[in-house]
Design a protein around this motif. Structure first.
Motif, mmCIF file in Angstrom:
data_model
loop_
_atom_site.group_PDB
_atom_site.id
_atom_site.type_symbol
_atom_site.label_atom_id
_atom_site.label_comp_id
_atom_site.label_asym_id
_atom_site.label_seq_id
_atom_site.Cartn_x
_atom_site.Cartn_y
_atom_site.Cartn_z
ATOM 1 N N SER A 96 17.236 12.630 -9.237
ATOM 2 C CA SER A 96 17.693 11.768 -8.151
ATOM 3 C C SER A 96 18.772 10.870 -8.730
ATOM 4 C CB SER A 96 16.529 10.925 -7.625
ATOM 5 O OG SER A 96 17.015 9.924 -6.757
ATOM 6 N N LEU A 97 19.962 10.951 -8.163
ATOM 7 C CA LEU A 97 21.067 10.055 -8.508
ATOM 8 C C LEU A 97 21.196 9.124 -7.320
ATOM 9 C CD1 LEU A 97 23.601 9.408 -10.324
ATOM 10 C CD2 LEU A 97 24.840 11.021 -8.859
ATOM 11 N N SER A 98 20.977 7.829 -7.522
ATOM 12 C CA SER A 98 20.946 6.934 -6.372
ATOM 13 C C SER A 98 21.428 5.542 -6.737
ATOM 14 C CB SER A 98 19.519 6.848 -5.818
ATOM 15 O OG SER A 98 18.641 6.323 -6.800
ATOM 16 N N GLY A 99 21.740 4.781 -5.682
ATOM 17 C CA GLY A 99 22.159 3.415 -5.910
ATOM 18 C C GLY A 99 22.702 2.773 -4.655
ATOM 19 N N ALA A 100 23.123 1.537 -4.815
ATOM 20 C CA ALA A 100 23.756 0.783 -3.731
ATOM 21 C C ALA A 100 25.256 1.055 -3.795
ATOM 22 C CB ALA A 100 23.478 -0.707 -3.910
ATOM 23 N N PRO A 101 25.985 0.733 -2.730
ATOM 24 C CA PRO A 101 27.444 0.890 -2.803
ATOM 25 C C PRO A 101 27.992 0.149 -4.030
ATOM 26 C CG PRO A 101 26.782 0.433 -0.560
ATOM 27 C CD PRO A 101 25.544 0.250 -1.415
ATOM 28 N N LEU A 102 28.899 0.793 -4.725
ATOM 29 C CA LEU A 102 29.438 0.227 -5.964
ATOM 30 C C LEU A 102 30.564 -0.765 -5.685
ATOM 31 C CD1 LEU A 102 29.444 3.529 -7.985
ATOM 32 C CD2 LEU A 102 27.904 1.608 -8.282
ATOM 33 N N ASP A 103 30.733 -1.701 -6.603
ATOM 34 C CA ASP A 103 31.768 -2.731 -6.485
ATOM 35 C C ASP A 103 33.121 -2.134 -6.863
ATOM 36 O OD1 ASP A 103 33.184 -5.090 -6.334
ATOM 37 O OD2 ASP A 103 32.331 -5.958 -8.167
ATOM 38 N N ALA A 184 26.539 -4.639 -14.521
ATOM 39 C CA ALA A 184 26.787 -4.145 -13.169
ATOM 40 C C ALA A 184 25.667 -3.206 -12.738
ATOM 41 C CB ALA A 184 28.125 -3.406 -13.129
ATOM 42 N N VAL A 185 25.427 -3.133 -11.452
ATOM 43 C CA VAL A 185 24.422 -2.213 -10.918
ATOM 44 C C VAL A 185 25.091 -0.853 -10.749
ATOM 45 C CG1 VAL A 185 22.854 -1.738 -9.015
ATOM 46 C CG2 VAL A 185 23.214 -4.106 -9.764
ATOM 47 N N LEU A 186 24.676 0.094 -11.591
ATOM 48 C CA LEU A 186 25.231 1.446 -11.571
ATOM 49 C C LEU A 186 24.181 2.426 -11.052
ATOM 50 C CD1 LEU A 186 27.120 1.498 -14.996
ATOM 51 C CD2 LEU A 186 28.057 1.089 -12.711
ATOM 52 N N PRO A 187 24.583 3.642 -10.690
ATOM 53 C CA PRO A 187 23.619 4.618 -10.166
ATOM 54 C C PRO A 187 22.487 4.906 -11.143
ATOM 55 C CG PRO A 187 25.870 5.347 -9.763
ATOM 56 C CD PRO A 187 25.961 4.154 -10.661
ATOM 57 N N ARG A 188 21.299 5.075 -10.579
ATOM 58 C CA ARG A 188 20.120 5.452 -11.355
ATOM 59 C C ARG A 188 20.074 6.978 -11.456
ATOM 60 N NH1 ARG A 188 18.863 1.668 -7.658
ATOM 61 N NH2 ARG A 188 18.083 3.205 -6.174
ATOM 62 N N ILE A 189 19.672 7.483 -12.617
ATOM 63 C CA ILE A 189 19.523 8.921 -12.841
ATOM 64 C C ILE A 189 18.069 9.157 -13.248
ATOM 65 C CG2 ILE A 189 20.363 10.955 -14.071
ATOM 66 C CD1 ILE A 189 22.839 9.206 -14.888
ATOM 67 N N VAL A 190 17.258 9.637 -12.300
ATOM 68 C CA VAL A 190 15.825 9.771 -12.537
ATOM 69 C C VAL A 190 15.413 11.232 -12.428
ATOM 70 C CG1 VAL A 190 13.516 9.090 -11.743
ATOM 71 C CG2 VAL A 190 15.416 7.445 -11.650
ATOM 72 N N LYS A 191 14.770 11.759 -13.481
ATOM 73 C CA LYS A 191 14.272 13.135 -13.446
ATOM 74 C C LYS A 191 13.038 13.189 -12.551
ATOM 75 C CE LYS A 191 14.012 15.471 -17.294
ATOM 76 N NZ LYS A 191 13.527 15.920 -18.606
ATOM 77 N N GLU A 192 13.056 14.120 -11.583
ATOM 78 C CA GLU A 192 11.933 14.290 -10.666
ATOM 79 C C GLU A 192 11.057 15.487 -11.029
ATOM 80 O OE1 GLU A 192 14.000 14.496 -6.900
ATOM 81 O OE2 GLU A 192 13.769 12.337 -6.619
ATOM 82 N N GLY A 193 11.559 16.379 -11.829
ATOM 83 C CA GLY A 193 10.784 17.548 -12.230
ATOM 84 C C GLY A 193 11.672 18.643 -12.762
#
Length: 194
Positions: A96-103, A184-193
């Motif tokens: 999952s690559l996710s996040g808020a709108p970037l600055d 800065a708040v950058l996209p999260r990269i989370v392994k789901e499986g």
């Protein structure tokens, strides 16, 4: 006969020296852009990309990566080779690559193989950007990275059996971001499986 042997030795030494020098340069610049000066989670960058002030090794790595880098006031380039847990990004797995709108005025995330090339895929999808990902009720976006297309949502295809890297480009980053990019708040990269 003595001159001939001397000439051969000279030629062999010259060729050997060139081979060692070129090999060392290739190895040093092959580390890619993830050896930047600023780290933020799995993402790394250098605000010197695209400037005359950058050291020669970084300029050579940027040229080898084919980045055509602009200075940081115009574009900031982030690279990620691992997920949030520090494991290498693996084309066999789902992330999952996710996040808020970037600055930034505009941003994109592109998937490359470990040699820095776009990963061959039948869909011809290599990148997502702020204009083509939808925001949810929490004002966040999400992209699935996996070898198989999800039932819904944005998708970046990974390739089974192949490690990959991500490059995040932030065009015209905001003043708040430039003040402290490491926080800065950058996209999260989370392994789901896998």
């Amino acid at each position: 006969m003595g001159r001939m042997k001397s000439g051969h030795r000279y030629a062999i030494t010259l060729v050997g020296g060139l081979a060692v020098g070129l090999g060392a340069a290739w190895a040093i610049t092959g580390r890619g852009l993830s050896d930047g000066q600023i780290a933020n989670g799995p993402w790394t960058t250098s605000l010197g990309y695209g400037t005359k002030a950058t050291d020669a090794v970084t300029r050579a790595a940027v040229a080898r990566a084919g980045l055509l880098a602009l200075p940081a006031k115009e574009t900031v380039y982030w690279s990620a080779k691992s997920d949030a847990a520090g494991a290498p990004l693996d084309g066999n797995c789902r992330y999952s690559l996710s996040g808020a709108p970037l600055d930034a005025r505009w941003w994109s995330v592109t998937l490359y193989d470990t040699a820095g090339y776009l990963v061959a895929n039948d869909t011809k999808i290599w990148s997502v950007n702020g204009a083509n990902v939808a925001l949810d009720a929490k004002d966040e976006w999400r992209v699935t990275i996996s070898p198989d297309k999800p039932a819904e949502g944005a998708w970046l295809p990974g390739t089974k059996g192949q490690l990959f890297h991500l490059t995040l480009r932030m065009y015209n980053p905001g003043g708040g971001f430039r003040a402290d990019p490491a926080k800065a708040v950058l996209p999260r990269i989370v392994k789901e499986g896998c």
